[in-house]
Design a protein around this motif. Structure first.
Motif, mmCIF file in Angstrom:
data_model
loop_
_atom_site.group_PDB
_atom_site.id
_atom_site.type_symbol
_atom_site.label_atom_id
_atom_site.label_comp_id
_atom_site.label_asym_id
_atom_site.label_seq_id
_atom_site.Cartn_x
_atom_site.Cartn_y
_atom_site.Cartn_z
ATOM 1 N N ALA A 108 0.838 -1.205 0.000
ATOM 2 C CA ALA A 108 0.000 0.000 0.000
ATOM 3 C C ALA A 108 0.870 1.251 0.000
ATOM 4 O O ALA A 108 0.565 2.228 -0.694
ATOM 5 C CB ALA A 108 -0.926 -0.008 1.217
ATOM 6 N N TRP A 109 1.965 1.238 0.766
ATOM 7 C CA TRP A 109 2.887 2.381 0.765
ATOM 8 C C TRP A 109 3.471 2.593 -0.634
ATOM 9 O O TRP A 109 3.574 3.717 -1.113
ATOM 10 C CB TRP A 109 4.019 2.152 1.757
ATOM 11 C CG TRP A 109 3.620 2.208 3.188
ATOM 12 C CD1 TRP A 109 2.425 2.652 3.712
ATOM 13 C CD2 TRP A 109 4.405 1.787 4.311
ATOM 14 N NE1 TRP A 109 2.428 2.529 5.073
ATOM 15 C CE2 TRP A 109 3.617 2.015 5.472
ATOM 16 C CE3 TRP A 109 5.683 1.254 4.447
ATOM 17 C CZ2 TRP A 109 4.094 1.717 6.747
ATOM 18 C CZ3 TRP A 109 6.149 0.961 5.716
ATOM 19 C CH2 TRP A 109 5.357 1.190 6.851
ATOM 20 N N ASP A 110 3.883 1.487 -1.267
ATOM 21 C CA ASP A 110 4.475 1.586 -2.607
ATOM 22 C C ASP A 110 3.482 2.153 -3.612
ATOM 23 O O ASP A 110 3.824 3.023 -4.426
ATOM 24 C CB ASP A 110 4.956 0.210 -3.085
ATOM 25 C CG ASP A 110 6.173 -0.285 -2.313
ATOM 26 O OD1 ASP A 110 6.840 0.539 -1.667
ATOM 27 O OD2 ASP A 110 6.447 -1.506 -2.360
ATOM 28 N N ALA A 111 2.246 1.667 -3.542
ATOM 29 C CA ALA A 111 1.220 2.143 -4.470
ATOM 30 C C ALA A 111 0.918 3.612 -4.238
ATOM 31 O O ALA A 111 0.767 4.395 -5.190
ATOM 32 C CB ALA A 111 -0.052 1.302 -4.328
ATOM 33 N N ALA A 112 0.823 4.003 -2.969
ATOM 34 C CA ALA A 112 0.560 5.411 -2.650
ATOM 35 C C ALA A 112 1.720 6.289 -3.095
ATOM 36 O O ALA A 112 1.518 7.377 -3.655
ATOM 37 C CB ALA A 112 0.328 5.568 -1.150
ATOM 38 N N GLY A 113 2.960 5.822 -2.866
ATOM 39 C CA GLY A 113 4.130 6.591 -3.279
ATOM 40 C C GLY A 113 4.175 6.781 -4.779
ATOM 41 O O GLY A 113 4.501 7.873 -5.266
ATOM 42 N N GLU A 114 3.834 5.748 -5.529
ATOM 43 C CA GLU A 114 3.854 5.862 -6.986
ATOM 44 C C GLU A 114 2.759 6.806 -7.478
ATOM 45 O O GLU A 114 2.957 7.565 -8.423
ATOM 46 C CB GLU A 114 3.676 4.480 -7.617
ATOM 47 C CG GLU A 114 3.733 4.493 -9.142
ATOM 48 C CD GLU A 114 4.940 5.258 -9.700
ATOM 49 O OE1 GLU A 114 4.755 6.056 -10.662
ATOM 50 O OE2 GLU A 114 6.063 5.081 -9.172
ATOM 51 N N ARG A 115 1.610 6.791 -6.822
ATOM 52 C CA ARG A 115 0.526 7.701 -7.207
ATOM 53 C C ARG A 115 0.944 9.146 -6.988
ATOM 54 O O ARG A 115 0.715 10.011 -7.849
ATOM 55 C CB ARG A 115 -0.728 7.382 -6.388
ATOM 56 C CG ARG A 115 -1.893 8.321 -6.619
ATOM 57 C CD ARG A 115 -2.438 8.203 -8.012
ATOM 58 N NE ARG A 115 -3.641 8.990 -8.187
ATOM 59 C CZ ARG A 115 -3.838 9.865 -9.167
ATOM 60 N NH1 ARG A 115 -2.891 10.071 -10.084
ATOM 61 N NH2 ARG A 115 -4.964 10.529 -9.262
ATOM 62 N N VAL A 116 1.581 9.430 -5.842
ATOM 63 C CA VAL A 116 2.031 10.788 -5.560
ATOM 64 C C VAL A 116 3.181 11.177 -6.482
ATOM 65 O O VAL A 116 3.258 12.315 -6.954
ATOM 66 C CB VAL A 116 2.441 10.925 -4.076
ATOM 67 C CG1 VAL A 116 3.066 12.291 -3.811
ATOM 68 C CG2 VAL A 116 1.213 10.733 -3.185
ATOM 69 N N ALA A 117 4.071 10.227 -6.782
ATOM 70 C CA ALA A 117 5.166 10.501 -7.716
ATOM 71 C C ALA A 117 4.619 10.871 -9.095
ATOM 72 O O ALA A 117 5.119 11.793 -9.755
ATOM 73 C CB ALA A 117 6.075 9.277 -7.816
ATOM 74 N N GLU A 118 3.568 10.180 -9.498
ATOM 75 C CA GLU A 118 2.914 10.490 -10.777
ATOM 76 C C GLU A 118 2.346 11.906 -10.772
ATOM 77 O O GLU A 118 2.479 12.664 -11.751
ATOM 78 C CB GLU A 118 1.798 9.470 -11.014
ATOM 79 C CG GLU A 118 0.934 9.728 -12.235
ATOM 80 C CD GLU A 118 -0.291 8.811 -12.265
ATOM 81 O OE1 GLU A 118 -1.304 9.222 -12.848
ATOM 82 O OE2 GLU A 118 -0.226 7.706 -11.694
ATOM 83 N N LEU A 119 1.718 12.297 -9.673
ATOM 84 C CA LEU A 119 1.170 13.648 -9.550
ATOM 85 C C LEU A 119 2.273 14.699 -9.571
ATOM 86 O O LEU A 119 2.114 15.773 -10.161
ATOM 87 C CB LEU A 119 0.355 13.766 -8.262
ATOM 88 C CG LEU A 119 -0.954 12.969 -8.208
ATOM 89 C CD1 LEU A 119 -1.513 12.952 -6.797
ATOM 90 C CD2 LEU A 119 -1.976 13.546 -9.185
#
Length: 243
Positions: free
Chosen positions: A77-88
């Motif tokens: 979940a941390w990895d997925a959230a980090g990638e979503r924020v990195a995309e933003l």
């Protein structure tokens, strides 16, 4: 230009407790990310943020906020959230992450920032401090956190009631976070150490369902997860006795 990720503390729930600097940081960002347990719900951070920025500027990102038993699920979940924020960040350049309380005190922002720093080279990471639950509870209940040379101990009860009991046996004020599910054990520790009489607990501070009660009324029933407890220092000697 470098992308910028700012962790903004938005306080424990009362929108009036967001600092001016926090409001400015939220409004300056292109996107404001808020953590949620489920993408279909509005969390406490979002409920505060929308007092200051338009709803269409807010992006919900799912975290396994209360996951403590399944490490793989939590880290995924941390990895997925980090990638979503990195995309933003790659798309907008400037992202604020709103977190209840303070971004450097038991906040999901810590894990997010570490993940984003690894995937977005050169990202600038900053934090804006926020008012904590213990400060708000102290203000609302009249409990004095520290005087003179007293220490202040902050304990997450998710670490176990033994950690809390050790802290209560020591000097100074003890604050317990996240103790709602172990309210019975907390009440027992307070009684065993003789610290229950002046202690106070609170939950949903600043919200419609706010509850602030003396700790000696704890009856063993579970409380909201984010409940906060203050057990003030044993004081004597009159005004300035701890100087």
């Amino acid at each position: 230009m470098s992308s910028r990720l700012v962790g903004v503390g938005v306080g424990p729930g009362d929108p009036e407790l967001v600092t001016v600097k926090g409001v400015n940081a939220l409004r300056a960002a292109e996107v404001v990310v808020v953590p949620v347990m489920d993408s279909g719900e509005q969390g406490r951070a979002e409920a505060t943020v929308v007092h200051y920025v338009p709803q269409d500027k807010v992006v919900r990102v799912v975290f396994a906020l209360n996951e403590r038993t399944d490490r793989a699920r939590r880290e995924a979940a941390w990895d997925a959230a980090g990638e979503r924020v990195a995309e933003l960040l790659r798309r907008h350049g400037s992202v604020a992450f709103a977190t209840i309380g303070d971004p450097n005190v038991y906040s999901t922002f810590t894990y997010l920032a570490q993940t984003v720093a690894e995937s977005v080279p050169g990202v600038v990471i900053e934090t804006v401090p926020g008012i904590t639950a213990m400060q708000d509870l102290a203000a609302r209940s009249g409990a004095v956190l520290t005087e003179g040379t007293e220490p202040l101990t902050l304990v997450p009860v998710t670490a176990g009631s033994a950690v809390l009991k050790d802290a209560l046996a020591g000097p100074g004020t003890v604050v317990a976070y996240k103790f709602g599910r172990q309210a019975a054990e907390v009440a027992e520790a307070l009684r065993e150490t003789g610290r229950i009489q002046d202690a106070v607990w609170g939950s949903a501070l600043g919200l419609a369902q706010e509850s602030i009660r003396p700790a000696d009324e704890l009856d063993g029933e579970p409380l909201p997860y984010l409940s906060t407890l203050i057990a003030p220092a044993r004081r004597g000697g009159g005004r300035g006795g701890k100087l």
